[in-house]
Design a protein around this motif. Structure first.
Motif, PDB file in Angstrom:
ATOM      1  N   UNK A   1      35.693  51.060  41.351  1.00 59.51           N
ATOM      2  CA  UNK A   1      35.965  49.632  41.453  1.00 59.51           C
ATOM      3  C   UNK A   1      34.953  48.911  42.303  1.00 59.51           C
ATOM      4  N   UNK A   2      35.206  47.604  42.444  1.00 62.63           N
ATOM      5  CA  UNK A   2      34.315  46.748  43.230  1.00 62.63           C
ATOM      6  C   UNK A   2      35.063  46.021  44.343  1.00 62.63           C
ATOM      7  N   UNK A   3      36.276  46.438  44.632  1.00 61.99           N
ATOM      8  CA  UNK A   3      37.069  45.797  45.676  1.00 61.99           C
ATOM      9  C   UNK A   3      38.160  44.896  45.125  1.00 61.99           C
ATOM     10  N   UNK A   4      37.915  44.250  43.993  1.00 63.93           N
ATOM     11  CA  UNK A   4      38.907  43.377  43.361  1.00 63.93           C
ATOM     12  C   UNK A   4      39.342  43.900  41.993  1.00 63.93           C
ATOM     13  N   UNK A   5      38.634  44.884  41.497  1.00 64.69           N
ATOM     14  CA  UNK A   5      38.827  45.359  40.134  1.00 64.69           C
ATOM     15  C   UNK A   5      38.676  46.881  40.131  1.00 64.69           C
ATOM     16  N   UNK A   6      39.665  47.602  39.649  1.00 65.53           N
ATOM     17  CA  UNK A   6      39.560  49.047  39.468  1.00 65.53           C
ATOM     18  C   UNK A   6      39.511  49.351  37.979  1.00 65.53           C
ATOM     19  N   UNK A   7      38.697  50.323  37.631  1.00 67.98           N
ATOM     20  CA  UNK A   7      38.603  50.794  36.252  1.00 67.98           C
ATOM     21  C   UNK A   7      39.041  52.243  36.218  1.00 67.98           C
ATOM     22  N   UNK A   8      39.883  52.576  35.241  1.00 67.71           N
ATOM     23  CA  UNK A   8      40.368  53.932  35.032  1.00 67.71           C
ATOM     24  C   UNK A   8      39.778  54.402  33.708  1.00 67.71           C
ATOM     25  N   UNK A   9      39.055  55.516  33.713  1.00 63.65           N
ATOM     26  CA  UNK A   9      38.395  55.989  32.495  1.00 63.65           C
ATOM     27  C   UNK A   9      39.175  57.130  31.858  1.00 63.65           C
TER      28      UNK A   9
ATOM     29  N   UNK B   1      41.532  44.523  46.858  1.00 58.07           N
ATOM     30  CA  UNK B   1      41.957  43.315  47.542  1.00 58.07           C
ATOM     31  C   UNK B   1      42.624  42.382  46.543  1.00 58.07           C
ATOM     32  N   UNK B   2      43.754  41.851  46.941  1.00 59.13           N
ATOM     33  CA  UNK B   2      44.500  40.923  46.097  1.00 59.13           C
ATOM     34  C   UNK B   2      44.792  39.669  46.898  1.00 59.13           C
ATOM     35  N   UNK B   3      44.044  38.621  46.626  1.00 57.40           N
ATOM     36  CA  UNK B   3      44.256  37.346  47.319  1.00 57.40           C
ATOM     37  C   UNK B   3      45.513  36.643  46.832  1.00 57.40           C
ATOM     38  N   UNK B   4      45.925  36.928  45.584  1.00 54.38           N
ATOM     39  CA  UNK B   4      47.111  36.279  45.021  1.00 54.38           C
ATOM     40  C   UNK B   4      48.391  37.054  45.309  1.00 54.38           C
ATOM     41  N   UNK B   5      48.262  38.345  45.619  1.00 55.17           N
ATOM     42  CA  UNK B   5      49.445  39.186  45.792  1.00 55.17           C
ATOM     43  C   UNK B   5      50.019  39.661  44.472  1.00 55.17           C
ATOM     44  N   UNK B   6      49.249  39.516  43.392  1.00 53.45           N
ATOM     45  CA  UNK B   6      49.678  39.966  42.067  1.00 53.45           C
ATOM     46  C   UNK B   6      48.583  40.842  41.477  1.00 53.45           C
TER      47      UNK B   6
END
Length: 173
Positions: A43-51, A85-90
């Protein structure tokens, strides 16, 4: 070490990828997606990728939020540390072509760290390959979908996360 929240959903790893991201993190990250091919989860901190090793059989995605740091799972095929990181909490569990498979409301917005682990990945891929070998012109689309749904194994991705800190407003930096 109490479990605070848990979310489960099934998601199709379209193009071999599942995503977990903050509801406002719409932009994809091809470098992180490419890294997931090598590390299974990246990931990049805001986005995780599962392969995934297959693109059609739904995988189970479980996100658990703990009140404190947890040890990596020992009963998995693999594990990697993650930060999200989730700024929205969702958090959204996404399927590339099919859209969101589900959303989890976190106990509070902020940075979460933890471990991603997986099981059933290679066995599901082996079952998928076996079905592909058996498919011939007599199979209908419905029969193929039914074969995917009747997989004797299930690919599973588990994120064990805990809160680290509030989100930092970029304007404050």
């Amino acid at each position: 070490m109490a479990l605070i929240a848990e979310f489960r959903t099934l998601a199709r790893p379209d193009r071999h990828i599942l995503e977990i991201y903050d509801a406002d993190a719409y932009l994809s990250d091809s470098a992180a997606a490419d890294a997931a091919v090598q590390h299974v989860v990246a990931g990049n901190g805001y986005h995780l990728y599962l392969h995934s090793l297959q693109p059609d059989i739904k995988a189970q995605v479980i996100i658990r939020i703990w009140d404190s740091a947890q040890e990596p799972r020992q009963d998995s095929e693999g594990t990697v540390p993650v930060a999200l990181e989730s700024e929205t909490g969702v958090l959204v569990v996404g399927q590339l072509t099919y859209g969101p498979a589900g959303e989890m409301v976190l106990p509070r917005p902020g940075l979460y760290e933890g471990h991603a682990s997986w099981t059933g990945r290679e066995d599901t891929a082996a079952y998928y390959a076996e079905i592909l070998r058996r498919i011939d012109n007599s199979w209908s689309a419905e029969q193929i979908v039914q074969a995917w749904e009747q997989s004797p194994v299930q690919e599973r991705y588990l994120l064990d996360l805990w809160f680290v800190r509030e989100s930092v407003d970029e304007d404050e930096l």
